[in-house]
Design an enzyme around this catalytic site. Structure first.
Site, PDB file in Angstrom:
ATOM      1  N   SER A 147       8.551   4.173  -0.629  1.00 34.92           N
ATOM      2  CA  SER A 147       7.331   3.579  -0.967  1.00 34.92           C
ATOM      3  C   SER A 147       7.202   3.803  -2.602  1.00 34.92           C
ATOM      4  O   SER A 147       6.890   2.950  -3.414  1.00 34.92           O
ATOM      5  CB  SER A 147       6.188   4.007  -0.191  1.00 34.92           C
ATOM      6  OG  SER A 147       4.857   3.198  -0.738  1.00 34.92           O
ATOM      7  N   THR A 196       0.869  -1.202   0.056  1.00 32.24           N
ATOM      8  CA  THR A 196      -0.097  -0.056   0.044  1.00 32.24           C
ATOM      9  C   THR A 196       0.931   1.099   0.041  1.00 32.24           C
ATOM     10  O   THR A 196       1.823   1.439   0.675  1.00 32.24           O
ATOM     11  CB  THR A 196      -0.898  -0.102   1.270  1.00 32.24           C
ATOM     12  OG1 THR A 196      -1.755   1.061   0.952  1.00 32.24           O
ATOM     13  CG2 THR A 196      -0.370   0.096   2.563  1.00 32.24           C
ATOM     14  N   GLU A 197       0.771   2.038  -0.790  1.00 25.84           N
ATOM     15  CA  GLU A 197       1.825   3.111  -1.219  1.00 25.84           C
ATOM     16  C   GLU A 197       1.910   4.104  -0.139  1.00 25.84           C
ATOM     17  O   GLU A 197       2.661   4.803  -0.116  1.00 25.84           O
ATOM     18  CB  GLU A 197       1.608   3.983  -2.696  1.00 25.84           C
ATOM     19  CG  GLU A 197      -0.036   4.724  -2.653  1.00 25.84           C
ATOM     20  CD  GLU A 197      -1.158   3.745  -3.058  1.00 25.84           C
ATOM     21  OE1 GLU A 197      -1.070   2.678  -3.173  1.00 25.84           O
ATOM     22  OE2 GLU A 197      -1.856   4.519  -3.736  1.00 25.84           O
ATOM     23  N   ASN A 198       0.989   4.210   0.716  1.00 23.26           N
ATOM     24  CA  ASN A 198       1.151   5.167   2.085  1.00 23.26           C
ATOM     25  C   ASN A 198       2.342   4.422   2.880  1.00 23.26           C
ATOM     26  O   ASN A 198       2.470   5.169   3.874  1.00 23.26           O
ATOM     27  CB  ASN A 198      -0.121   5.448   2.795  1.00 23.26           C
ATOM     28  CG  ASN A 198      -0.793   4.238   3.098  1.00 23.26           C
ATOM     29  OD1 ASN A 198      -0.962   3.410   2.369  1.00 23.26           O
ATOM     30  ND2 ASN A 198      -1.194   3.990   4.548  1.00 23.26           N
TER      31      ASN A 198
END
Lengths: 229, 232
Positions: A97, A55-57
């Site tokens: 990320s 998840t890119e966060n």
């Protein structure tokens, strides 16, 4: 969502699209699922494969959505939904990320779309409406950020026009970035040669899809036909 | 002796001038430096440029700062949300300038500022409206857009534990923009749940080394708050 389908045997529900897509994710893949429709894919990942969700966060090893009793405000996904952590998870900052994304380390990314062109151009961040508030988030990064970029969407808009198009009319998210398109009527491969039908849903025919899309679709549904095309 | 500990958020932010550029950490509510934003609202500086992933939620925090007319420009990736009504109204009225940046480019531009990079070529956004007017280059067959660093006068971030040297640890996905913003700003202020004695933080586990941090303010355990009932 699918209650008005006239030919249920010739089209998949969103859940069925997600299930079919999930079956193509190989064991050991690192995968990012975009916000919205693509998150459905996580419900159908084959249990015998180890697939790591990004998840890119800032997390690898994301688990299912968190339910009351297990909600941690410090642990959310890119859609800002509380999620859980699986054994072997890791956390990192936004620079890392998006670096792992841009750097080509993710195997698969699944996105939704307003339109996809036959050559794999993607439009999924803005309808270009003059009064809309623009917001892009990670869409443009995700579009170029995996070895394989898959889009899942219904082939036709609510108005009945094809969302697989010759050239996108909506503002672009990325150029020639989508490799494969999973829809309720068929699965397509997209590349410099245009769109190739890989698999048809139910009794759908390639000619029907040609009529719907107005595109010269290559027929790749069998090796013989692919050779002929 | 070095002590970056400040007794209050107000003390840490007292010198912010009008017209300052301020980075604010957080992705949604995770990692949002709530007490620092409240102190900034109280502090009164105006004509601010804010760098943050989102443009405020609801009526409090960053949204309240915008609503008070204190922000002239926001650099962010995702302003539009279901509860971004304050930003939406200001934007439609032409009362706030928006620089919309893809999230990964936002992160990398912040990182570049902290790492002394003059500019960098990125594939993200090439051929899109967000790259219009920007220099492009084809390198080894791939198309790239030239992007410049984003610097700031201040960074306001939230971390989990800190010490008097400014070493920080984070908790889960609240890390998000904290480490890169800390490196990119002239003055970095971190709010932490607890300030611990020097030596209590495992050096192997420090995520933001104290060299990037100027002020540390203890704001108390978030676990005490209502939304944390599940993890107490």
């Amino acid at each position: 969502m699918s209650g008005d389908k006239a030919e249920p045997h010739n089209s998949w529900t969103r859940a069925e699209i997600a299930e079919r897509l999930a079956a193509d994710i190989p064991d050991g893949a690192y995968m990012n699922l975009g916000i919205g429709l693509p998150t459905l894919v996580s419900n159908y990942l084959p249990k015998d494969r180890e697939i790591i969700l990004h998840t890119e966060n800032g997390m690898l090893g994301m688990g299912p959505e968190a339910h009351p009793g297990h909600i941690d405000p410090d642990l959310i996904n890119a859609g800002k939904i509380p999620v859980t952590e699986l054994p072997g998870a890791s956390y990192f900052h936004h620079g890392d990320s998006f670096g792992m994304m841009r750097g080509g380390h993710l195997d698969v990314c699944v996105l939704g779309a307003f339109q996809v062109s036959q050559f794999g151009d993607l439009a999924n961040w803005s309808t270009g409406a003059p009064d809309s508030i623009p917001a892009v988030g990670g869409a443009m990064d995700l579009a170029i950020g995996a070895k394989s970029v898959y889009v899942m969407m219904e082939l036709a808009s609510k108005g009945g026009s094809s969302k697989l198009v010759e050239a996108c009319s909506y503002p672009l998210t990325g150029i020639r970035c989508v490799n494969r398109l999973y829809t309720d009527r068929a699965i397509f491969q997209l590349d410099a040669d245009g769109a190739t039908v890989l698999e048809l849903v139910g009794a759908t025919t390639v000619d029907e899809l040609r009529t719907l899309t107005g595109l010269t679709l290559h027929d790749g549904t069998s090796r013989t036909e692919r050779t002929l095309s | 002796m070095i002590s970056k500990t400040r007794s209050s958020a107000a003390e840490a932010l007292a010198d912010i001038p009008d017209g300052a550029t301020i980075m604010i950490g957080g992705f949604g509510l995770a990692g949002q430096p709530v007490q620092l934003i409240d102190a900034l609202l109280e502090q009164g500086s105006t004509g601010l440029t804010i760098v943050s992933n989102n443009a405020g939620n609801g009526e409090t925090g960053l949204a309240a700062l915008l609503g008070a007319g204190r922000v002239k420009k926001i650099i962010c990736s995702f302003p539009r949300q279901t509860d971004s009504q304050i930003f939406d109204a200001l934007y439609r009225a032409g009362r706030i300038e928006l620089e919309l940046v893809p999230q990964g480019n936002l992160a990398e531009r912040i990182r570049a500022a902290g790492a002394g990079i003059g500019a960098f070529f990125t594939p993200t956004g090439f051929g899109t409206a967000l790259a219009e007017g920007k220099e492009t280059r084809t390198i080894a067959g791939r198309d790239y857009v030239l992007e410049h660093p984003i610097t700031a006068d201040y960074a306001l971030i939230s971390a989990y534990r800190g010490d008097r040297l400014g070493n920080l640890t984070y908790r889960r996905t609240s890390r998000n923009f904290g480490p890169i913003m800390a490196s990119a700003a002239t003055v970095t202020v971190a709010q932490v749940d607890r300030i611990v004695p020097l030596g209590d933080l495992d050096p192997e586990a420090v995520v933001t080394p104290g060299i990037f941090v100027d002020s540390v303010v203890e704001t108390g355990d978030r676990f005490e708050r209502e939304e944390w009932a599940d993890v107490r």
